[in-house]
Structures are given as structure tokens and as C-alpha cells.
Design an enzyme around this catalytic site. Structure first.
Site: not given
Ligand code: AMP
Length: 595
Positions: A288, A290, A295, A310, A457, A463
Site C-alpha cells: 500500500e 505509505k 493514524r 494513534r 511491532r 515500511k
Molecule cells: P512510522 O510512524 O514511520 O512508524 O510509520 C507507521 C505509520 O504510518 C502508521 O502508524 C500510520 O500512521 C502510517 N501509515 C501510512 N500509510 C499506511 C498504510 N498504508 N498502512 C498502515 N499505516 C500507514
């Protein structure tokens, strides 16, 4: 129960560094507590007065607390503040102030646990003109009936910082030890995940044992912690790791030999009849976009829709556009879905940086006007419950199939997150390039057989982003700058989280990467968190979370984490991230090993 009895438990907990001993002390106390008091006691033992899912804010800052101490004891605020800066703990300063107070209250009522709990809870409801001084009065009321030890913990609890090093894991193990015939931390863990309320879990374990815990489920309007993502260095690695073969996935295998033994059954929702619903069948990962927004966990019943961040903060009021769009687009009576809310520029339709969107998260008035300036879209990507059925234990394929079958966007404010189901590295790479070209961060590669694990996690979402992954860190100490910037704090000591104790360990100093404006903003935010000052050096209560980029992680004896960041740079505030999500020492260690 007398508050003094709880304080004795706090003191016992403070007297040992050993997690095993802390667990035993907690377990003993829980086992002795009447069932009806367990929710209150469990929360207070962690220094809280609400369940974790409850986003209430008591509104007690350090300066408000020192005003309350001054009022209760008759000492001057200056005296209290200077004592506090010397000792570094406002709770200790309160204890000393009560000891030497000039104002003895005449009719001292011994404090009970209920009174402390109810009074602190009531602070969250105070709003509007005069609420500051009501807060001061309420806290002062407790302190004037407190002995020095009690005052210490009343103040720490009001500030939300108990300083006993009791993490979630310790509470989980203590509940298991106190109430289960065969202590089973996993059963308690699952119950904590779905309810997000240690109080309810303790009470259920006490009254109904293991079976009661197993019956606890996610409830609409009670947000759960979100499942977290891990970082992958390349599309190929991510595809291999999220191949859908579950834990059996062979890390070394390429996408072409993704195991097919984990094939997903879509039977549970096969009858819902959407042509797209089968799109995620098989073991190929779901890739998907990102996108960089916040969130959102949306909880809806026919009566009410609520939107949580979140950090489980309720932002329903700030996003009426999202509420209306989701209510129209999602076909179910009740549901819990997740997605990312992204702000975009209405003219170019390109995403706007998170900082712009955060104006909407903070805005309490003229919400509609700002909504027109910074329109948003909720990109839905997961479904946690629908019409009374919990989907946490369903596979991602099943959850997404159900989401897609029921989501019919009618309005620009909600959409399905752009996605592809593919194990093909070239196809996934092309999709990743599309995401970057559209102004997004990268892609998220997801294991289609994965269940939803709240707060974890676990490697089910990976990601992939172009740059070295920045860290989310907090600030524990700082120094007043010299010269042109002398009104500002600079030289920030960065802290990563030690998950064992929930405390922070130093991992380097940050002095560059700020504009003057950012530095002024940062100083303003940090000033109120100062707990001790020595010359230009200040100790801070950890509060802010910032994103820090760096060139490399080095091993370093200079800091108590054992690591230091080389060339750290400030990348911005992470207002959407809570202290419990500050990057852990474990993650730093992993990044260090991987580089
Ligand atoms: P990070 O904050 O860098 O750890 O990345 C995780 C966050 O990316 C998640 O908590 C979401 O807020 C965001 N996010 C963006 N796109 C997506 C997606 N397609 N699926 C899940 N989370 C996503």
C-alpha cells in the site's frame, strides 16, 4: 482504603530496582484488594486515574502543581520552585514543603485512596474561565490533608509521572501472578490488548479467572492501541519478510518462492459479494502507499462516530468532514476501522506536510473554516470490528476484503488506501515509485495472513522509505544557548526508551538543524518542563517527542544507552506520537547492528 497504605506500597516499589521484586509486590497488593477497588488501584499503581484508552487530560502542569503546594503549605512559590530545581522532582519538593509548612490545617481529614482518585479524575472535567484556579484549589485541598509522603505521590500522580519504573509488562505479570491458577501472561496480554484497560483486566481476572479474560473483547468507542510497523531496507526484503507464509517465511527466499502453505481462506466473508473482495487471496503481500498524515481509528455505532489518533486522543470534534464521509461510505451499523488521515492542498491536490495537518488536530474552534483551508482524506486500510464481530484474529486478507466489500466512497474525504497485491519485486518497485511521485513517503508492505496485534511491532507491516530511518526521541536535558540565541534552549540531550523501566536513556546531543523560529517554539514548549537548573544546564521532564535524522549510530560509553547518534539533525515535532512510542533501546540496537 487509606491513601497511606497505598503510599507504603509505592515506597516498597521505589526501594527495589528488580523487576521481579516489583512484580511480586504488585501481585501481593492486587491479591489483597477487594475486587470492586481493583480498577482504581491498578490505575493508581501506574500513576494514572483513567483507563489507558481514555484520553482525558488532568491539565496539571508543573507550575500549577507548585502553586497548589504553595497554597496548601503557606510557603512561597519561589521557595518551592527553587527546592524543586535543586532536587529535580516536584513530588519531593512537595513532601519537604509539607514537612515545614507554616500553615497547619485545623480539621485534617486523613486522605483515602478514593478521595485522591475522585478528586484527580474530576480535574479532567474542569473547563473554561476559572478552571486553572479550581485545579489549584482541588490539588491544594488534597495536599493540606496530606503528610509529606502522601504529598509526594499526590503531586507525582497529578503530574502523570510516578517515577516508579513500572512498565506495562510488570502490571501484566503481576495480574497473572495474583489471579490465575497457572500464571499465564499471554492471556493477560491479549486481554490488555483488546480492552486497553488494566483495571478491567485485573477485575475480570480476579472475578472470573482465565475464562473471563478469554471472553474480553474489543468494544466500539474504546480505542485499542494500533499495530505498529517495522522498517525494511528494500522492497525485496520487505516482500520476502511479508510473504504471507507467517512465521515460517524463509527470509532468504525471493518473492518467486514465497511459500504457499499459508494460503488464506476467504470463506468467512466470501458471501459479501464484492468483485474486489478476492483481490488479496493467496500469500502475496499487500503493498500500500505509505502516506504521511495521522493514524485514525474510527469507532462507529448508529448513534455516534468517534475518531481517535494513534495516541488514542479523541479528535472527533476537529474532523467533522471525516465523520460525515465515513458514516456515508461504510455500510454497517457498528464498526471500528483504521486509516491514515492525510491533508492536501486543495489547489494542487498534493499532500501537505504533517505540520500543516497538525493545526487541524489542535484546533478547537472555527473547525469548519480550517477544514476548508486544509481539506483531508481518510485512506482506510484496516477493519478491526464490524456489526458486533471482532476481526482482530482474522487475517489481514479477510479484514481488508470485508473493508472493501463495505466501503463505497461517495465523497472525497474517504477512500481505500491505494494498494496492489503482488509478490513481484518489479511491480512493487514501480508502485513504490508511483507513491513517491505522488508526494507520499513510500510504501507499506503487509503480510496477508497476519492477525491484528494491538500495540505491537511484530513485523506484519513493513515500511519502505527512501531515507535512513529517523528516530523518534524525547528530550531529557538541555542547555541555555549563548550569544544571539541566549534566550533559547539549545544543546538538547536526546533520550530513547528503555522498555523494561519505561524510562529514558541518553543517546546523544542535538544542537543543529533548527531555524530560529523552531528554536523559539521548542524553548517555549520545554520551559514548562524544566525540573532543575544548574547554571546554563537544565533537567527536563520528558514530554516532547521529536524526529531526529542522523548519519550513523555509534557505540558510545559516553551515554547511558551505550550509543550515540553521529550528526543528528532536527526534523520536526512528532505531536502525534506519545512518550510510550519513543523509539526503544532495542530498536536502536537493531539499527546499529543493521547499518
Ligand atoms: P512510522 O510512524 O514511520 O512508524 O510509520 C507507521 C505509520 O504510518 C502508521 O502508524 C500510520 O500512521 C502510517 N501509515 C501510512 N500509510 C499506511 C498504510 N498504508 N498502512 C498502515 N499505516 C500507514
Amino acid at each position: 482504603m487509606d491513601y497511606a497504605a497505598l503510599v507504603a506500597v509505592y515506597d516498597r516499589l521505589a526501594s527495589t530496582q528488580s523487576t521481579t521484586e516489583k512484580t511480586a509486590i504488585l501481585a501481593e497488593q492486587l491479591a489483597e484488594t477487594p475486587q470492586e477497588d481493583l480498577p482504581m488501584l491498578v490505575r493508581l499503581l501506574r500513576g494514572q486515574v483513567f483507563a489507558a484508552w481514555h484520553s482525558a487530560d488532568l491539565g496539571v502542569s508543573s507550575s500549577l502543581a507548585s502553586r497548589a503546594v504553595a497554597k496548601a503549605t503557606g510557603l512561597s512559590e519561589d521557595d518551592i520552585e527553587s527546592d524543586w530545581r535543586e532536587t529535580g522532582d516536584l513530588g519531593d519538593a512537595a513532601a519537604r514543603a509539607v514537612e515545614k509548612q507554616v500553615q497547619q490545617s485545623l480539621f485534617s481529614d486523613p486522605l483515602t485512596v478514593e478521595r485522591v482518585y475522585d478528586t484527580l479524575q474530576s480535574l479532567a472535567d474542569l473547563d473554561g474561565a476559572g478552571s486553572e484556579s479550581r485545579r489549584v484549589d482541588e490539588v491544594a485541598g488534597l495536599l493540606s490533608d496530606a503528610d509529606p509522603d502522601e504529598a509526594r505521590y499526590v503531586v507525582r500522580t497529578a503530574l502523570g509521572h510516578l517515577r516508579l519504573g513500572i512498565g506495562e509488562g510488570t502490571v501484566r505479570d503481576a495480574i497473572a501472578e495474583a489471579f490465575l491458577d497457572e500464571p499465564d501472561s499471554e492471556a493477560v496480554e491479549r486481554a490488555l490488548q483488546v480492552t486497553n484497560d488494566a483495571g478491567v483486566v485485573a477485575q475480570t481476572a480476579a472475578s472470573e479467572g482465565r475464562d473471563g479474560l478469554d471472553d474480553l473483547e474489543l468494544a466500539v468507542h474504546r480505542p485499542v492501541k494500533v499495530m505498529l510497523a517495522e522498517k525494511s531496507d528494500s522492497i525485496a526484503d520487505a516482500l520476502a519478510d511479508a510473504g504471507g507464509g507467517g512465521e515460517e517465511t524463509d527470509d532468504a527466499g525471493s518473492d518467486a518462492d514465497a511459500p504457499d502453505d499459508g494460503t488464506v481462506s476467504l470463506d468467512a466473508f466470501a458471501d459479501d459479494g464484492d468483485a474486489d473482495a478476492g483481490a488479496h487471496e493467496g500469500t502475496a503481500p499487500l503493498v500500500e502507499y505509505k502516506v504521511d498524515g495521522f493514524r485514525a481509528q474510527v469507532h462507529a455505532t448508529p448513534e455516534e462516530t468517534r475518531v481517535f489518533t494513534r495516541r488514542l486522543e479523541d479528535v472527533t470534534h476537529q474532523f467533522p468532514d471525516v465523520v460525515a464521509a465515513v458514516e456515508d461510505a461504510f455500510d454497517a451499523d457498528s464498526f471500528v476501522l483504521e486509516g491514515e488521515v492525510l491533508g492536501y492542498d486543495p489547489e494542487t491536490e498534493r499532500p501537505v506536510p504533517f505540520q500543516q495537518l497538525s493545526r487541524r488536530i489542535k484546533r478547537k474552534y472555527d473547525v469548519e473554516q480550517l477544514a476548508a483551508e486544509v481539506p483531508v482524506v481518510l485512506y482506510a486500510f484496516d477493519l478491526l470490528a464490524v456489526d458486533g464481530e471482532t476481526l482482530l484474529e482474522a487475517t489481514l486478507s479477510d479484514r481488508v476484503a470485508e473493508l472493501e466489500a463495505r466501503l463505497e466512497p461517495e465523497d472525497l474525504a474517504v477512500e481505500r488506501m491505494p494498494n496492489r497485491t503482488t509478490a513481484d519485486a518489479d511491480e512493487a518497485a514501480a508502485f513504490y515509485e508511483d507513491a513517491l511521485a505522488a508526494g507520499h513517503e513510500g510504501v507499506m508492505v503487509k503480510n496477508p495472513t497476519a492477525t491484528y496485534q494491538p500495540g505491537k511491532r511484530v513485523g506484519y507491516m513493513l515500511k519502505v522509505k527512501p531515507t535512513m530511518e529517523p528516530l523518534d526521541l524525547t528530550i531529557t536535558r538541555a542547555k541555555w544557548s549563548e550569544g544571539r540565541r541566549s534566550n533559547n534552549l539549545g544543546r538538547l540531550y536526546l533520550g530513547c526508551r528503555d522498555p523494561e523501566t519505561d524510562e529514558f536513556r541518553d543517546i546523544g546531543r542535538l544542537s543543529t538543524g533548527f531555524s530560529d523560529e523552531q528554536l523559539a517554539d521548542l524553548t517555549e514548549r520545554l520551559e514548562d518542563a524544566i525540573v532543575a537548573e544548574d547554571g546554563r544546564a537544565v533537567d527536563l521532564e520528558p514530554r516532547e517527542v521529536i524526529e531526529v535524522a542522523y548519519e550513523e549510530i555509534q557505540a558510545s560509553p559516553e551515554y547511558d544507552s551505550g550509543y550515540a547518534l553521529r550528526f543528528p539533525r532536527f526534523e520536526g515535532f512528532r505531536d502525534d506520537v506519545g512518550l510510550d512510542e519513543v523509539d526503544s533501546l532495542e530498536r536502536v540496537e537493531r539499527l546499529y547492528e543493521d547499518q
